[in-house]
Design a protein around this motif. Sequence first.
Motif, PDB file in Angstrom:
ATOM      1  N   LEU B 112       0.757  -1.212   0.059  1.00  0.00           N
ATOM      2  CA  LEU B 112       0.292   0.504  -0.178  1.00  0.00           C
ATOM      3  C   LEU B 112       0.972   1.377   0.062  1.00  0.00           C
ATOM      4  CD1 LEU B 112      -2.708  -1.079   2.117  1.00  0.00           C
ATOM      5  CD2 LEU B 112      -3.025  -0.899  -0.327  1.00  0.00           C
ATOM      6  N   GLN B 113       1.640   1.161   0.951  1.00  0.00           N
ATOM      7  CA  GLN B 113       3.435   2.391   1.404  1.00  0.00           C
ATOM      8  C   GLN B 113       3.150   2.477  -0.393  1.00  0.00           C
ATOM      9  OE1 GLN B 113       6.058   2.282   4.326  1.00  0.00           O
ATOM     10  NE2 GLN B 113       7.379   3.344   3.414  1.00  0.00           N
ATOM     11  N   ASN B 114       3.928   1.537  -1.440  1.00  0.00           N
ATOM     12  CA  ASN B 114       4.468   1.426  -2.762  1.00  0.00           C
ATOM     13  C   ASN B 114       3.165   2.286  -2.905  1.00  0.00           C
ATOM     14  OD1 ASN B 114       5.017  -0.233  -5.092  1.00  0.00           O
ATOM     15  ND2 ASN B 114       6.818   0.896  -4.110  1.00  0.00           N
ATOM     16  N   PHE B 115       2.176   1.668  -3.081  1.00  0.00           N
ATOM     17  CA  PHE B 115       0.621   1.774  -4.361  1.00  0.00           C
ATOM     18  C   PHE B 115       0.465   3.654  -4.193  1.00  0.00           C
ATOM     19  CE2 PHE B 115      -3.221   3.225  -4.916  1.00  0.00           C
ATOM     20  CZ  PHE B 115      -3.451   2.424  -6.000  1.00  0.00           C
ATOM     21  N   ALA B 116       0.722   4.337  -2.843  1.00  0.00           N
ATOM     22  CA  ALA B 116       0.196   5.567  -2.728  1.00  0.00           C
ATOM     23  C   ALA B 116       1.694   6.386  -3.246  1.00  0.00           C
ATOM     24  CB  ALA B 116       0.826   5.830  -1.200  1.00  0.00           C
ATOM     25  N   THR B 117       2.481   6.602  -3.168  1.00  0.00           N
ATOM     26  CA  THR B 117       4.230   6.141  -3.206  1.00  0.00           C
ATOM     27  C   THR B 117       4.290   6.351  -4.463  1.00  0.00           C
ATOM     28  OG1 THR B 117       5.511   4.685  -2.607  1.00  0.00           O
ATOM     29  CG2 THR B 117       4.708   6.635  -1.269  1.00  0.00           C
ATOM     30  N   SER B 118       4.313   5.589  -4.940  1.00  0.00           N
ATOM     31  CA  SER B 118       4.430   5.136  -6.860  1.00  0.00           C
ATOM     32  C   SER B 118       3.542   6.246  -7.132  1.00  0.00           C
ATOM     33  CB  SER B 118       3.867   3.652  -7.420  1.00  0.00           C
ATOM     34  OG  SER B 118       5.207   3.188  -6.695  1.00  0.00           O
ATOM     35  N   ASP B 119       2.031   6.419  -6.867  1.00  0.00           N
ATOM     36  CA  ASP B 119       1.397   7.246  -7.379  1.00  0.00           C
ATOM     37  C   ASP B 119       1.422   8.758  -7.843  1.00  0.00           C
ATOM     38  OD1 ASP B 119      -2.110   6.855  -8.132  1.00  0.00           O
ATOM     39  OD2 ASP B 119      -1.643   9.023  -7.548  1.00  0.00           O
ATOM     40  N   ALA B 120       2.427   9.070  -7.059  1.00  0.00           N
ATOM     41  CA  ALA B 120       2.806  10.499  -6.483  1.00  0.00           C
ATOM     42  C   ALA B 120       3.894  10.568  -6.841  1.00  0.00           C
ATOM     43  CB  ALA B 120       2.223  10.862  -4.847  1.00  0.00           C
ATOM     44  N   ILE B 121       5.103   9.802  -7.282  1.00  0.00           N
ATOM     45  CA  ILE B 121       5.323   9.772  -7.811  1.00  0.00           C
ATOM     46  C   ILE B 121       5.624   9.992  -9.917  1.00  0.00           C
ATOM     47  CG2 ILE B 121       8.218   8.476  -9.243  1.00  0.00           C
ATOM     48  CD1 ILE B 121       8.435   7.294  -5.866  1.00  0.00           C
ATOM     49  N   LYS B 122       4.597   9.314  -9.976  1.00  0.00           N
ATOM     50  CA  LYS B 122       3.792   8.926 -11.402  1.00  0.00           C
ATOM     51  C   LYS B 122       3.528  10.213 -11.756  1.00  0.00           C
ATOM     52  CE  LYS B 122       0.763   6.486 -12.311  1.00  0.00           C
ATOM     53  NZ  LYS B 122       0.590   4.762 -12.117  1.00  0.00           N
ATOM     54  N   LYS B 123       2.779  11.368 -11.286  1.00  0.00           N
ATOM     55  CA  LYS B 123       2.151  12.173 -11.353  1.00  0.00           C
ATOM     56  C   LYS B 123       2.993  13.275 -11.282  1.00  0.00           C
ATOM     57  CE  LYS B 123      -2.308  10.100 -10.105  1.00  0.00           C
ATOM     58  NZ  LYS B 123      -3.575   9.677  -9.818  1.00  0.00           N
ATOM     59  N   ASP B 124       4.051  13.076 -10.312  1.00  0.00           N
ATOM     60  CA  ASP B 124       5.215  14.310 -10.019  1.00  0.00           C
ATOM     61  C   ASP B 124       4.309  15.373  -9.366  1.00  0.00           C
ATOM     62  OD1 ASP B 124       8.052  15.222 -11.066  1.00  0.00           O
ATOM     63  OD2 ASP B 124       7.377  14.680 -12.542  1.00  0.00           O
ATOM     64  N   LYS B 125       3.454  14.721  -8.271  1.00  0.00           N
ATOM     65  CA  LYS B 125       3.354  15.355  -7.055  1.00  0.00           C
ATOM     66  C   LYS B 125       3.988  16.350  -6.696  1.00  0.00           C
ATOM     67  CE  LYS B 125      -1.698  14.273  -7.895  1.00  0.00           C
ATOM     68  NZ  LYS B 125      -2.314  15.385  -8.183  1.00  0.00           N
ATOM     69  N   ILE B 126       3.989  17.747  -6.547  1.00  0.00           N
ATOM     70  CA  ILE B 126       4.952  18.276  -5.544  1.00  0.00           C
ATOM     71  C   ILE B 126       4.249  18.359  -4.140  1.00  0.00           C
ATOM     72  CG2 ILE B 126       6.296  20.319  -4.681  1.00  0.00           C
ATOM     73  CD1 ILE B 126       7.039  19.410  -7.853  1.00  0.00           C
ATOM     74  N   LEU B 127       4.966  17.501  -3.086  1.00  0.00           N
ATOM     75  CA  LEU B 127       5.365  17.251  -1.798  1.00  0.00           C
ATOM     76  C   LEU B 127       5.805  17.843  -1.176  1.00  0.00           C
ATOM     77  CD1 LEU B 127       4.986  12.768  -1.692  1.00  0.00           C
ATOM     78  CD2 LEU B 127       3.213  14.878  -2.638  1.00  0.00           C
ATOM     79  N   PHE B 128       6.478  18.463  -1.011  1.00  0.00           N
ATOM     80  CA  PHE B 128       7.123  19.449  -0.341  1.00  0.00           C
ATOM     81  C   PHE B 128       8.028  20.777  -1.125  1.00  0.00           C
ATOM     82  CE2 PHE B 128       7.214  15.433   1.472  1.00  0.00           C
ATOM     83  CZ  PHE B 128       6.685  15.889   2.672  1.00  0.00           C
ATOM     84  N   THR B 129       8.567  21.780  -0.341  1.00  0.00           N
ATOM     85  CA  THR B 129       9.177  23.158  -1.363  1.00  0.00           C
ATOM     86  C   THR B 129      10.551  22.930  -0.438  1.00  0.00           C
ATOM     87  OG1 THR B 129       7.193  24.212  -0.480  1.00  0.00           O
ATOM     88  CG2 THR B 129       7.555  23.608  -2.753  1.00  0.00           C
ATOM     89  N   PRO B 130      11.917  23.369  -0.603  1.00  0.00           N
ATOM     90  CA  PRO B 130      12.982  23.085  -0.324  1.00  0.00           C
ATOM     91  C   PRO B 130      12.441  24.283   0.817  1.00  0.00           C
ATOM     92  CG  PRO B 130      13.616  23.149  -2.550  1.00  0.00           C
ATOM     93  CD  PRO B 130      12.161  23.319  -2.542  1.00  0.00           C
ATOM     94  N   GLY B 131      12.822  24.654   2.695  1.00  0.00           N
ATOM     95  CA  GLY B 131      12.606  26.237   2.712  1.00  0.00           C
ATOM     96  C   GLY B 131      13.566  27.147   1.817  1.00  0.00           C
ATOM     97  N   SER B 132      13.701  28.286   2.687  1.00  0.00           N
ATOM     98  CA  SER B 132      13.995  29.566   2.184  1.00  0.00           C
ATOM     99  C   SER B 132      14.984  29.805   2.718  1.00  0.00           C
ATOM    100  CB  SER B 132      13.235  30.550   2.227  1.00  0.00           C
ATOM    101  OG  SER B 132      13.509  30.789   3.949  1.00  0.00           O
ATOM    102  N   SER B 133      15.996  29.789   1.930  1.00  0.00           N
ATOM    103  CA  SER B 133      17.795  29.396   2.767  1.00  0.00           C
ATOM    104  C   SER B 133      18.142  30.167   4.033  1.00  0.00           C
ATOM    105  CB  SER B 133      18.212  30.415   1.512  1.00  0.00           C
ATOM    106  OG  SER B 133      19.702  29.819   2.162  1.00  0.00           O
ATOM    107  N   ASN B 134      18.760  29.354   4.286  1.00  0.00           N
ATOM    108  CA  ASN B 134      19.505  29.820   6.474  1.00  0.00           C
ATOM    109  C   ASN B 134      20.673  30.412   6.167  1.00  0.00           C
ATOM    110  OD1 ASN B 134      20.749  27.303   5.833  1.00  0.00           O
ATOM    111  ND2 ASN B 134      19.117  26.658   7.815  1.00  0.00           N
ATOM    112  N   GLY B 135      21.019  29.877   4.393  1.00  0.00           N
ATOM    113  CA  GLY B 135      22.265  30.517   4.176  1.00  0.00           C
ATOM    114  C   GLY B 135      23.485  29.554   4.940  1.00  0.00           C
ATOM    115  N   ARG B 136      22.969  28.035   5.474  1.00  0.00           N
ATOM    116  CA  ARG B 136      24.066  26.958   5.962  1.00  0.00           C
ATOM    117  C   ARG B 136      24.692  26.060   4.792  1.00  0.00           C
ATOM    118  NH1 ARG B 136      20.888  26.446  11.958  1.00  0.00           N
ATOM    119  NH2 ARG B 136      22.326  28.205  12.817  1.00  0.00           N
ATOM    120  N   LYS B 137      25.433  25.270   5.310  1.00  0.00           N
ATOM    121  CA  LYS B 137      26.050  24.710   4.266  1.00  0.00           C
ATOM    122  C   LYS B 137      26.562  23.323   4.363  1.00  0.00           C
ATOM    123  CE  LYS B 137      28.469  26.286   0.484  1.00  0.00           C
ATOM    124  NZ  LYS B 137      29.479  25.969  -0.155  1.00  0.00           N
TER     125      LYS B 137
END
Lengths: 444, 443
Positions: B112-137
């Motif tokens: 089931l986990q594979n099913f849900a994540t495969s769906d998001a991957i196949k549809k290229d769903k944006i689930l997360f976005t990078p945080g605004s830069s904190n200046g650290r590397k």
Amino acid sequence: MPNLNIDFAGIKSPNPFWLASAPPTNSGYQIMKAFDAGWGGAVWKTLGVPVINVSSRYGSVNYGGARMAGFSNIELITDRPLADNLREMEEVKKYFPDHAVIASLMVETKEEWIQIIKDVENAGADGIELNFGCPHGMCERGMGSAVGQEPAVLQTIVEWVMEVANIPVITKLTPNISHIVDPGLAAARGGTNAISLINTIKSIVGIDLDTYAPYPVVDGKGTNGGYCGPAVKPIALEMVKELTQHPEIKNIPVSGIGGIETWRDAVEFILLGAESVQVCTAVMHYGFGIVREMKAGLEQFMIDKGYETIYDFKGKALPNVTDWKHLNLKHKVVASIDNDKCIGCDLCYIACDDGAHQAIRIPEGNGNRIPEIIDENCVGCNLCSLVCPVEECITMEQRDDGTQHVSWDEKTKANAIPTTFDDDRAGGKGHFVPTVEDALKHRK
Amino acid sequence: MSEYKRPTSEIEFEQNFTQKKPLMNATEAHFESSKCLFCYDAPCITACPTGIDIPLFIKQINSGNMTGSAKTIYESNWLGNACGTICPTGELCEGACVFNHQDLPPIQIGRLQNFATSDAIKKDKILFTPGSSNGRKVAVIGSGGAGIACACELRTMGYEVDIYEAKSKPSGLTLHGIAAYKITNQEVEEEINFLEKQMGLNFICNHPIERKTQLEQLETEYDAIFLGVGIGATAQIGLPGEDKINVVGAVEFIEELRMKHHQLAVPNRVVVIGGGNTAMDAASQSARMGAESVVLAYRRSKEDMGAYGFEYKLAISAGVESVFNAQPIEIVGNGKATGVQFIRTQEVNGRLENIQGSEFIVDAEMVIKATGQAKQKHFLELIDGLELDKRKKIVVNDQSFQCTNPKYFAGGDAVNGGAEVVNAAYEGKMAAQGIEKWLNENE
């Protein structure tokens, strides 16, 4: 072998299982197939004035993995020519003389009623059912539930029908009314031979989240439908009981309709006084073959209980259906968990703690997840036993010795109605209420 | 006798290596998800090393919130798709499912986990976005499960992250080290691409970090360094004849097979030495490659094997034969191995003893050593103040995954000695949070 025959207000049927007036009884073809499959009778899809149907007609309520726990339709009465229906009706009776064929009718004027009754009598119908129930489409034209909701109008039409009918007349009631006894009494006073209920419930089964229209969607719009299927059984059972317990109605045979899918459902209706049952959704879901399960189950029930005919147990539950005020306030049950059966889902714990009376705890340090009943907090509400997924794991055990009986009614008569909150079972009095700290302990 | 015909094409390879946990179809997912009880404080969550809210993601599948379901999974585990397929779920979440207590099959959580994540991957769903830069590397060394999880988590907090990878492709053992019947290369790569796209991961491939000067440079350029370096190649076991050309390490064998598929030549007679999960994988796969005889030899008893029972059964069902209480003493053959000489062992007062005079030879055209990996001892010793334990695992704080050299954090096999991808995913994520906490405290 038990005898399943019934004589329903003069309509003879080899068993109490009838098809309700609906899509499965749209044609002679279907009804003949149904009789061969084991159905005892069929109420023909309502004959009446010409109509035009829409495309996209049914909607359903699915629950978890189950389809059609509830079902809704916006289909009208028959759209096939009257002559075709009458010819097929005659044909069915030729092949199945011992099965019950009942013509459901819905027309407007007195003249139309007189004419159509003659027509179906000539076609060999064993009975007539007056459709005063459909809550969609036809009611907008002053028929169906528009009649069923006006007891005076209903009574007048029943009187017209009774004047001319030579075969038994069943009046079918709509549940879309606040007090089912009113149309029931009107039908009785109009002289009906029998009553059937319930017709479908006015409903919207869901909204399409993309088109913002209710199901079933017809070109971007929808309308209320008539709701039926397993979900409506409890409403139907209660309405049947309202009539079968009423002194002026109780001698009139009742055909129970609403969510019947298994023998158990059928037996429940009969125990509440119904004499035949009518089925639609189960057939629309599984086909006519579903009657095998119903018949076999009913027969087995009768064998197990030693009943020879339906009439041996018809209405047997009625004396036990009473008003709340007569219930024994001294009766006490407490939940008990079978530790060997418990699988540790802890649904009972959270249901009780969040949804009921805080009477279950999960002991710490046991190394398992088996919950424990807090006896002093358990009010015997049953919730834990209802949510438990394991057969016979949580049972309700009687704790009173059965010798005491006090009801609200008795208290009223003895002038002993409490003026303060002194229920022993109430939180804060009879049992502890968790603290604010307990409520907030998982706060992040 | 092996049940598999030698694969001569990619199609035949796929037939021999059918996926153990194939992708569910929508109907299967609907029915399966409807069975979940939504247990209170569910045992499956506790059993998951990354603590995924499993009842929630299953309920979300059932109510048609597929994107939300994938998000629930990724919020806890950055390798949610791979883990759904390759996790030993019977030992973890599915093993904890309460249905087991009534002899019902557990909910197929992994699939089931594979099913849900495969769906998001196949549809290229944006689930997360990078945080605004904190200046650290932060520099992440190694792009396996731990490194990717650490990098993704850091990106959500606004870190700039460079991931240094010695090989030509990211993913580490998830791509190179998992048996081919557990996950396909394509699946692994699609998940990495999916994460790379939304998290803006900067992979620097073909870039091994192996010299002191490189480390010094990283220490200057970055605020912290994460070590997700794994435990390296198969170790030498000091067996006479070990250097013969047809004696290979299990890790290397599995990797080569994953890359070459049916084009890898596996001879008819294979001996696999070892009793862990990697030995089972190597043996199973040799059989699936059409070897006529695959003998799995372990020096102790069957009960002492480190491998999961289901992995052993899988190998046996593929036609592998097993020999227990057999200690290899020499790999025989002239230049090329022709067999392995074993001596029978027995346990006496808790100690394993050889039974004198019980030597025997099993013929082999290839010998696979699944006797453990070498650990990255030489590399790790280049880092000042980095403490290793007796088994050469990196010593870390068990909450922050900070090393004894505070600029370094570590996770995955290099820390746990070789566990599942799901453990790496957890440790990488925890290390990222450890880095954030440490840098905040030392600002």
